[in-house]
Design an enzyme around this catalytic site. Structure first.
Site, short mmCIF file in Angstrom:
data_model
loop_
_atom_site.label_atom_id
_atom_site.label_comp_id
_atom_site.label_asym_id
_atom_site.label_seq_id
_atom_site.Cartn_x
_atom_site.Cartn_y
_atom_site.Cartn_z
N ARG A 1 5.03 10.84 -2.70
CA ARG A 1 4.73 10.56 -1.30
C ARG A 1 5.96 10.87 -0.43
O ARG A 1 7.01 10.25 -0.62
CB ARG A 1 4.41 9.07 -1.18
CG ARG A 1 4.26 8.59 0.24
CD ARG A 1 4.26 7.07 0.33
NE ARG A 1 4.01 6.66 1.69
CZ ARG A 1 4.18 5.43 2.14
NH1 ARG A 1 4.57 4.47 1.33
NH2 ARG A 1 3.94 5.15 3.39
N GLU B 1 12.64 -9.42 1.74
CA GLU B 1 11.90 -8.23 2.18
C GLU B 1 12.74 -6.97 1.93
O GLU B 1 13.93 -6.94 2.25
CB GLU B 1 11.62 -8.39 3.68
CG GLU B 1 10.89 -7.25 4.33
CD GLU B 1 10.70 -7.46 5.84
OE1 GLU B 1 11.01 -8.57 6.35
OE2 GLU B 1 10.27 -6.51 6.50
N HIS C 1 12.70 -2.58 2.31
CA HIS C 1 12.10 -1.31 2.70
C HIS C 1 12.98 -0.18 2.19
O HIS C 1 14.21 -0.25 2.31
CB HIS C 1 11.96 -1.19 4.22
CG HIS C 1 11.07 -2.26 4.77
ND1 HIS C 1 9.71 -2.22 4.61
CD2 HIS C 1 11.36 -3.42 5.40
CE1 HIS C 1 9.20 -3.31 5.14
NE2 HIS C 1 10.17 -4.06 5.62
N HIS D 1 4.05 -4.59 9.17
CA HIS D 1 3.95 -4.47 10.62
C HIS D 1 2.69 -5.09 11.18
O HIS D 1 2.54 -5.19 12.39
CB HIS D 1 4.02 -2.98 11.01
CG HIS D 1 5.11 -2.23 10.28
ND1 HIS D 1 6.44 -2.50 10.48
CD2 HIS D 1 5.05 -1.26 9.32
CE1 HIS D 1 7.16 -1.70 9.69
NE2 HIS D 1 6.34 -0.95 8.97
N ARG E 1 12.92 5.01 12.41
CA ARG E 1 11.64 5.75 12.34
C ARG E 1 10.79 5.45 13.59
O ARG E 1 11.31 5.03 14.61
CB ARG E 1 10.93 5.38 11.03
CG ARG E 1 11.78 5.75 9.81
CD ARG E 1 11.05 5.48 8.52
NE ARG E 1 9.85 6.29 8.41
CZ ARG E 1 8.89 6.07 7.50
NH1 ARG E 1 9.00 5.07 6.65
NH2 ARG E 1 7.82 6.85 7.47
N ALA F 1 3.10 -0.89 4.87
CA ALA F 1 2.53 -0.89 6.22
C ALA F 1 2.10 -2.30 6.67
O ALA F 1 2.10 -2.60 7.87
CB ALA F 1 1.35 0.07 6.28
N ARG G 1 7.20 0.91 13.61
CA ARG G 1 7.80 0.35 12.38
C ARG G 1 8.97 -0.58 12.68
O ARG G 1 9.51 -1.22 11.79
CB ARG G 1 8.29 1.48 11.46
CG ARG G 1 7.19 2.35 10.94
CD ARG G 1 7.71 3.35 9.92
NE ARG G 1 6.84 4.50 9.84
CZ ARG G 1 5.73 4.56 9.08
NH1 ARG G 1 5.39 3.56 8.31
NH2 ARG G 1 4.98 5.65 9.08
N ASN H 1 8.07 -5.55 -0.85
CA ASN H 1 7.94 -4.43 0.08
C ASN H 1 6.46 -4.39 0.45
O ASN H 1 5.64 -3.85 -0.28
CB ASN H 1 8.40 -3.12 -0.54
CG ASN H 1 8.37 -1.98 0.48
OD1 ASN H 1 7.80 -2.10 1.56
ND2 ASN H 1 9.01 -0.87 0.13
N TYR I 1 11.05 8.89 1.07
CA TYR I 1 11.02 7.85 0.03
C TYR I 1 11.67 8.26 -1.29
O TYR I 1 11.70 7.46 -2.23
CB TYR I 1 9.57 7.42 -0.22
CG TYR I 1 8.93 6.81 1.01
CD1 TYR I 1 9.35 5.58 1.49
CD2 TYR I 1 7.91 7.46 1.71
CE1 TYR I 1 8.78 5.02 2.63
CE2 TYR I 1 7.34 6.92 2.85
CZ TYR I 1 7.78 5.69 3.29
OH TYR I 1 7.23 5.14 4.42
N PRO J 1 0.78 -1.23 0.00
CA PRO J 1 0.00 0.00 0.00
C PRO J 1 0.82 1.29 0.00
O PRO J 1 1.84 1.39 0.69
CB PRO J 1 -0.84 -0.09 1.29
CG PRO J 1 -0.24 -1.17 2.09
CD PRO J 1 0.45 -2.09 1.13
N ASN J 2 0.32 2.22 -0.77
CA ASN J 2 0.85 3.59 -0.88
C ASN J 2 2.15 3.68 -1.67
O ASN J 2 2.63 4.79 -1.95
CB ASN J 2 1.01 4.25 0.50
CG ASN J 2 -0.31 4.32 1.24
OD1 ASN J 2 -1.28 4.84 0.69
ND2 ASN J 2 -0.39 3.77 2.43
C1 DQA Z 1 8.15 1.06 3.95
C2 DQA Z 1 8.23 1.28 5.47
C3 DQA Z 1 6.88 1.03 6.11
O1 DQA Z 1 6.95 1.24 7.52
C4 DQA Z 1 5.84 1.98 5.55
O2 DQA Z 1 4.57 1.71 6.09
C5 DQA Z 1 5.81 1.99 4.05
C6 DQA Z 1 7.05 1.89 3.31
C7 DQA Z 1 9.47 1.42 3.24
O3 DQA Z 1 9.64 1.03 2.10
O4 DQA Z 1 10.32 2.11 3.82
O5 DQA Z 1 4.76 2.21 3.46
O6 DQA Z 1 7.91 -0.32 3.70
#
Ligand code: DQA
Length: 142
Positions: free
Chosen positions: A17, A95, A97, A77, A104, A74, A108, A71, A22, A9-10
């Site tokens: 964003r 995985e 990130h 977590h 952070r 969110a 997280r 990735n 990021y 997501p996102n």
């Molecule tokens: C993330 C880190 C996560 O905590 C966050 O919710 C994201 C992006 C990262 O790529 O740094 O959406 O996975």
């Protein structure tokens, strides 16, 4: 060799964003460059904001691909369903990130999917995806 990058997501908003966290690069641009640098490989990409769609994709690719770069954003977590899907499938999941999740907010710092992944890269920006891909390539050439 078949590799897929799965973003949660996102991450469709990368580039606009929170660029201070990021970066300002859009993922499609990065992905197209990655694909052309490794044109001998099949590299696919899937993004969803929906937990069940991520589980469906992991199940779909989890028996035929050589590696999954995930990735889960969110959901990293929170998602027992994604963690269970990673545990169920045969294809190894690495995985990634973009940000350093340990630098952070405290919520997280704990990722509930990591124990089912082969490893984790965090905090290296989009380069983390390239390093994850390199891991799978080197592993295949071992
Ligand atoms: C993330 C880190 C996560 O905590 C966050 O919710 C994201 C992006 C990262 O790529 O740094 O959406 O996975």
């Amino acid at each position: 060799m078949k590799i897929i990058i799965i973003n949660g997501p996102n991450l469709n908003l990368l580039g606009k964003r929170e660029p201070e966290i990021y970066g300002d690069q859009n993922f499609e641009t990065f992905f197209n460059k990655l694909k052309s640098s490794f044109s001998d490989l099949q590299i696919d990409y899937f993004q969803s904001n929906i937990e069940g769609e991520l589980v469906d994709k992991l199940q779909q690719v989890g028996y035929g691909y050589d590696g999954i770069i995930l990735n889960a954003a969110a959901y990293t977590h929170t998602s027992v369903a994604i963690s269970d899907a990673i545990g169920a499938i045969e294809t190894p999941v690495l995985e990634v990130h973009i940000s350093n999740i340990y630098a952070r907010e405290e919520f997280r710092h704990k990722g509930i999917i990591s124990g089912n992944c082969v490893g984790m890269i965090s905090g290296l920006g989009l380069e983390g995806y390239l390093l994850a891909l390199t891991y799978f390539i080197n592993k295949a050439n071992d």
